[in-house]
Design an enzyme around this catalytic site. Structure first.
Site, PDB file in Angstrom:
ATOM      1  N   CYS A 158       0.549  -8.261-154.134  1.00 10.49           N
ATOM      2  CA  CYS A 158       1.102  -8.000-152.804  1.00 10.49           C
ATOM      3  C   CYS A 158       1.831  -9.225-152.240  1.00 10.49           C
ATOM      4  CB  CYS A 158      -0.055  -7.611-151.889  1.00 10.49           C
ATOM      5  SG  CYS A 158       0.419  -7.143-150.241  1.00 10.49           S
TER       6      CYS A 158
ATOM      7  N   CYS B 131      -4.416  -7.369-147.794  1.00 15.86           N
ATOM      8  CA  CYS B 131      -3.083  -7.542-147.217  1.00 15.86           C
ATOM      9  C   CYS B 131      -2.779  -6.421-146.222  1.00 15.86           C
ATOM     10  CB  CYS B 131      -2.045  -7.564-148.333  1.00 15.86           C
ATOM     11  SG  CYS B 131      -0.396  -7.896-147.734  1.00 15.86           S
TER      12      CYS B 131
END
Length: 374
Positions: A203, A106
């Protein structure tokens, strides 16, 4: 290069999550005289397991904080990029029997690529986030990434894939502050997020029942739990739900030491288990890594010594690193290490500096590949 301009001439976009860390990052930059813009990223379209749309709540907190600080704000949507670049990878790794680290991906693909490019398109000089890491621009033109001062919160492990080009445009305003001080600054400034608890979920996806969540995307395939000698000890719910060294959730009773996950036999869909935290099958002496990234553009020697982390908040292990001709990297540990897990990140350090990292691919003991590990 060291920044010589007056802060008032420097535009900084702050990635704001609705948490206290990014709130204080924005507040400090504003106090220091920078031109600050707060931007909230929406990367996942869903409610949590309580039926609450956490993204809406978080953006409400961003709006409150930005109004308190006196900076403009808005939201951007990277749901497609997140699905394509992060979540698809996440599912593929689980399908392959590995344990991925979505936060690393991410940061690489969304926060410091898609979002950084967006910030630059707005005329920003820098992108700032609430990560616990530090940037050193005092050197010979190259930027170094250093561990956060708060050793318990240091997040360089998750930032190991950042390139020199990315680091040149990044600021970490709270990296030289301890977490308790960040809370104190937020409280003294009266920020709306001062007492908000830290998120611990995947995330951008948030906190939820992991088994339930994963089963929405990958069909579970239950099978046997066996010892290394082939004795059946029970049933597992699906290999993807277990990771190396895991103790909880096995449901094996009886006498003696607790049971742990030792590995996976993907072909037979068998979860390998054994007794004892220090079970010999959990230990290895080296690994091979792929997708290695180094923050410096300078050429590395074929072999070098440094320290490494194999999971977040782990103490450093002295290692020898060898760059192989096929592009892989072989990393040998000074002493055997427990539960090295394929799919996770191996991150390298030279003292305070994070020099890069990659993905653990294969695990070895005395130069013999441990096929049951991954």
């Amino acid at each position: 290069m060291k920044e010589t301009r007056d802060p008032s001439q420097i535009r900084v976009v702050v990635g704001m999550s609705g948490g206290v860390d990014s709130s204080v990052a924005a507040y400090l930059l504003k106090q220091q005289g920078y031109e600050v813009i707060g931007i909230f990223m929406k990367n996942w379209d869903d409610t949590d397991e309580n039926g609450v749309c956490t993204a809406t709540e978080d953006y409400d907190d961003v709006i409150k904080v930005c109004n308190q600080i006196g900076i403009p704000y808005y939201a951007v949507n990277f749901e497609k990029q997140y699905w394509d670049k992060v979540f698809t990878y996440f599912l593929e790794e689980y399908k392959a029997g590995r344990t991925p680290n979505p936060d690393v991906m991410c940061n690489k693909e969304i926060k410091f690529k898609a979002f950084l490019e967006h910030a630059m398109s707005l005329g920003a000089d820098y992108l700032a986030t609430g990560h616990y890491a530090r940037i050193d621009r005092s050197g010979d033109g190259e930027v170094k990434m250093l561990r956060g001062v708060d050793n318990n919160k240091d997040q360089t492990y998750f930032l190991n894939q950042l390139s020199q080009e990315q680091l040149a445009h990044v600021m970490f305003p709270i990296g030289d502050i301890e977490k308790k001080e960040v809370r104190k600054i937020a409280e003294e400034a009266g920020l709306a997020t001062a007492k908000k608890k830290d998120s611990t979920g995947i995330c951008f996806i948030g906190e939820r029942n992991f088994k339930e969540f994963l089963s929405q995307f990958l069909p579970a395939q239950p099978g046997n739990m066996e010892t290394m000698d082939g004795v059946v000890m029970g049933k597992h719910d699906g290999l993807m739900y277990y990771t190396l060294g895991q103790r909880h959730g096995l449901g094996i009773g009886g006498d003696g030491e607790p049971w742990f996950v030792l590995g996976k036999d993907l072909e037979r869909n068998v979860l390998l288990v054994g007794q004892g935290f220090d079970n010999e099958h959990l230990y290895s002496t080296s690994l091979s890594a792929v997708k290695m990234n180094y923050t410096s553009t300078k050429k590395l020697p074929g072999k070098f010594s440094c320290t490494a982390k194999f999971r977040y908040r782990q103490t450093d292990t002295p290692v020898e690193v060898e760059l192989l001709a096929d592009g892989r990297t072989h990393i040998t540990f000074a002493e055997p290490v427990r539960a090295i897990t394929p799919g996770q990140a191996v991150v390298l350090y030279d003292g305070e500096e994070c020099i890069g990292g990659g993905t653990i691919d294969e695990v070895f003991k005395s130069n013999e590949k441990l096929t049951y590990v991954g």
